[in-house]
Write an enzyme that holds these catalytic residues in place. Sequence first.
Site, PDB file in Angstrom:
ATOM      1  CD  GLN A 140       0.781  -0.281  -5.369  1.00  0.00           C
ATOM      2  OE1 GLN A 140      -0.185  -1.002  -5.495  1.00  0.00           O
ATOM      3  NE2 GLN A 140       0.957   0.816  -6.059  1.00  0.00           N
ATOM      4  CD  GLU A 272      -0.849  -1.919  -9.829  1.00  0.00           C
ATOM      5  OE1 GLU A 272      -1.856  -2.380  -9.235  1.00  0.00           O
ATOM      6  OE2 GLU A 272      -0.280  -0.891  -9.456  1.00  0.00           O
ATOM      7  CG  HIS A 296      -8.080  -0.358 -11.485  1.00  0.00           C
ATOM      8  ND1 HIS A 296      -8.386   0.971 -11.252  1.00  0.00           N
ATOM      9  CD2 HIS A 296      -6.950  -0.613 -10.775  1.00  0.00           C
ATOM     10  CE1 HIS A 296      -7.486   1.495 -10.436  1.00  0.00           C
ATOM     11  NE2 HIS A 296      -6.597   0.551 -10.131  1.00  0.00           N
ATOM     12  CD  GLU A 297      -5.791  -4.255 -10.562  1.00  0.00           C
ATOM     13  OE1 GLU A 297      -6.583  -3.913  -9.682  1.00  0.00           O
ATOM     14  OE2 GLU A 297      -4.648  -3.778 -10.664  1.00  0.00           O
ATOM     15  CG  HIS A 300      -2.467  -0.297 -12.488  1.00  0.00           C
ATOM     16  ND1 HIS A 300      -1.967   0.929 -12.149  1.00  0.00           N
ATOM     17  CD2 HIS A 300      -3.373  -0.607 -11.531  1.00  0.00           C
ATOM     18  CE1 HIS A 300      -2.552   1.349 -11.036  1.00  0.00           C
ATOM     19  NE2 HIS A 300      -3.410   0.440 -10.639  1.00  0.00           N
ATOM     20  CD  GLU A 319      -3.716   2.880  -8.110  1.00  0.00           C
ATOM     21  OE1 GLU A 319      -2.842   2.045  -7.863  1.00  0.00           O
ATOM     22  OE2 GLU A 319      -4.682   2.624  -8.842  1.00  0.00           O
ATOM     23  CG  ASP A 376       0.818  -0.637   3.363  1.00  0.00           C
ATOM     24  OD1 ASP A 376       1.342  -1.663   3.824  1.00  0.00           O
ATOM     25  OD2 ASP A 376       0.781  -0.387   2.139  1.00  0.00           O
ATOM     26  CE1 TYR A 384      -6.365   3.712  -4.797  1.00  0.00           C
ATOM     27  CE2 TYR A 384      -6.904   2.619  -6.862  1.00  0.00           C
ATOM     28  CZ  TYR A 384      -6.224   2.646  -5.656  1.00  0.00           C
ATOM     29  OH  TYR A 384      -5.400   1.607  -5.334  1.00  0.00           O
TER      30      TYR A 384
HETATM   31  C1  LTB Z   1      -1.121   9.033  -1.837  1.00  0.00           C
HETATM   32  C2  LTB Z   1      -0.537   8.422  -0.615  1.00  0.00           C
HETATM   33  C3  LTB Z   1      -0.831   6.974  -0.501  1.00  0.00           C
HETATM   34  C4  LTB Z   1       0.207   6.128  -1.207  1.00  0.00           C
HETATM   35  C5  LTB Z   1      -0.172   4.711  -0.971  1.00  0.00           C
HETATM   36  C6  LTB Z   1       0.533   3.762  -1.911  1.00  0.00           C
HETATM   37  C7  LTB Z   1       0.328   2.419  -1.826  1.00  0.00           C
HETATM   38  C8  LTB Z   1      -0.542   1.894  -0.731  1.00  0.00           C
HETATM   39  C9  LTB Z   1      -0.406   0.393  -0.538  1.00  0.00           C
HETATM   40  O1  LTB Z   1      -1.258   0.039   0.519  1.00  0.00           O
HETATM   41  C10 LTB Z   1      -0.770  -0.416  -1.745  1.00  0.00           C
HETATM   42  C11 LTB Z   1      -2.029  -0.447  -2.223  1.00  0.00           C
HETATM   43  C12 LTB Z   1      -2.347  -1.381  -3.305  1.00  0.00           C
HETATM   44  C13 LTB Z   1      -3.589  -1.390  -3.864  1.00  0.00           C
HETATM   45  C14 LTB Z   1      -3.898  -2.359  -4.869  1.00  0.00           C
HETATM   46  C15 LTB Z   1      -5.093  -2.427  -5.464  1.00  0.00           C
HETATM   47  C16 LTB Z   1      -6.162  -1.396  -5.254  1.00  0.00           C
HETATM   48  O2  LTB Z   1      -6.407  -0.762  -6.488  1.00  0.00           O
HETATM   49  C17 LTB Z   1      -7.447  -2.034  -4.733  1.00  0.00           C
HETATM   50  C18 LTB Z   1      -8.441  -0.983  -4.362  1.00  0.00           C
HETATM   51  C19 LTB Z   1      -9.426  -1.482  -3.345  1.00  0.00           C
HETATM   52  C20 LTB Z   1     -10.080  -2.800  -3.779  1.00  0.00           C
HETATM   53  O3  LTB Z   1     -10.665  -2.856  -4.864  1.00  0.00           O
HETATM   54  O4  LTB Z   1      -9.931  -3.773  -3.032  1.00  0.00           O
HETATM   55 ZN    ZN Z   2      -4.783   0.643  -9.117  1.00  0.00          ZN
END
Ligand code: LTB
Ligand code: ZN
Length: 615
Positions: A140, A272, A296-297, A300, A319, A376, A384
């Site tokens: 992801q 997740e 949380h996971e 998902h 999210e 990213d 979130y």
């Molecule tokens: C709305 C526009 C942005 C879209 C971004 C989509 C994915 C980002 C990409 O970096 C993937 C992210 C994956 C995150 C996975 C887990 C997160 O829930 C963790 C949250 C922070 C933590 O707890 O460390």
């Molecule tokens: Zn999440």
Amino acid sequence: MFEIDPNSQANIDQIVTRHLHLSLAVDFDAKILRGSATLDLEAISDNVEKVVLDTNHLNVSGSFIVNKDGQEQALKTDDSIRHPVFGTALSISLPNALNKGESAKVKIDYETTSESGALQFLTPEQTLGKNHPYLFTQCQAIHARSLAPCQDSPGIKITYSADIKAPNPLRALMSAISVGSEEAGDHTIYKFSQKTTMPSYLLAIVCGNIVKADISDRCAVWTEPENIDACAWEFAEMEKSLKIAEDLLTPYSWGRYDLLVLPPSFPYGGMENPCLTFVTPTLIAGDRSLTDVVGHEISHSWSGNLVTTKNWEHFWLNEGWTTFFERKIVGRLEGEDARQLSSVIGNNDLKSAVEFFGTSNPLTALVPKLDGIDPDDAFSSVPYDKGYNLLYYLEQLLGGPEVFEPYMREYIKEFQGKSITTDDWKEFLFKYFENTCPEKVEVLNKVDWEHWLYKPGMPPVENEFDTRPQQVCIDLANKWLGAKDSGDYSGFSESDITNFSTMQKVIFLTRLQDSAPLPAVLLKNLDSFYSLTNSRNSEVRFSWLSLALKSNFEQVFDAVVDMLSTQGRMKFTRPLYRLLDACPDGKALTKETFLKNRNFYHPICSRLIQRDLGL
Ligand SMILES: CCCCC/C=C\C[C@@H](O)/C=C/C=C/C=C\[C@@H](O)CCCC(=O)O
Ligand SMILES: [Zn+2]
């Protein structure tokens, strides 16, 4: 290209993938995966002459059509379209055009490269056991294309199967059900099957010296043998959370729910991946106080994995809903006060994200435009916690949980197995209440949708969370601020916070951050009374080090470097590097620490920190 999904070059408006088969060998010496990807494709329009796949940093050696009798016929390909962010479009010419409903099986022989952003190969010393190398993936948002050629858009849902060849004694696992293995000399071939359709970003592989501890008949913890007991204890209650989520929503439909605790460089709190959630070892606090990430996971498994965003602009549907379900689970496990505290912490995170990006930054809109943008780079707490705040606001507006929870369940049933946009979500919300309580439609029509969904900055309405559960934290913070003025620290003791939950400690420390910079004498007393620097709880340690750095308290520099050198979770590393860099005497230490650890971090983490620091 780019019509349906701004972050994918695949021609998903003409042809879609139904099933993907991966046949890969893990080569720890070359640090690559080598083998083939076979896609079962189906045309969804007439006269489709080619299939365009997303790839990034792959070496493709050949593309073939696989005929009914298994004969492989080489195909002409064109990989001249290269995008700096979205990778190389692999355009494969089909031997004859396909009309709507007709299918074809295409096989691509390839290998990954050292630039493949999805993969992190660890040396033995980067693992706990120090004896074996380790590989894990993070797909992801758009890294699956550096793991395999695919239509790398969450708008496409596929089943998948795989066989992964790994050197003994290492074990491979995937975001799927294990369906057996076979010996191959000093290697083993592990077989996997994912029968529930899912988006490509949920592909995941891990290969290392990992063992399992069963928690229930459908839950287990996997990790290196060195910390299997600590992990099994920490997550012993995950079956309970899974049952709460099922009661709240619908029966769990992925078969198994296993948890893999990765080595410390894993860049996120959790990911997740279906059947096998990946989590950071920074959740191992020794007192089960950080397991809300598991909630949380688990959530998902419904929002994100069953009901999926059509492209990354609607990521908040993944999210925001998952954070909402996570906090419902927290409420049922620990009481409504805990849900309120979690909401307050989330709102603080939202304020920090809006402040970091800037209140007029388009990326702080709940539904941002992502044309040409790497997701990213757009990632933050906004999807979130602005998403959460919208859903919490709607729950209050529509009459509370007894009205909203039945709607939640119907929402999941309506869209499970599908990929949707914010418009799809909103249309169903109105339709549901038209059918069940028509007078609520008036209420929904009064919501400032344009501002909530598309305006940057903080939401148009601030939710009134219950301040009572956080009052004790605010009072203690005010007492410390009082001592700041009087200089008298005799009125404190370690027992002030022994009954504080992790969330209350975080709120207390965040409250003090609002008054930073604080004098060194106060911080010295705070640390000596509450032994924060040595806290085993990563959230508490992170909040304390952030407060200290905001006050340029140089006595914590060693502890900051230690935290930056022993784990790679971006939630902690990115802010700590920024705060250390902002200290008058922190710049040199920041650069030195990053250069020393950049290869320890996952590629995503290294790139984002390098960007944050302008290195
Ligand atoms: C709305 C526009 C942005 C879209 C971004 C989509 C994915 C980002 C990409 O970096 C993937 C992210 C994956 C995150 C996975 C887990 C997160 O829930 C963790 C949250 C922070 C933590 O707890 O460390
Ligand atoms: Zn999440």
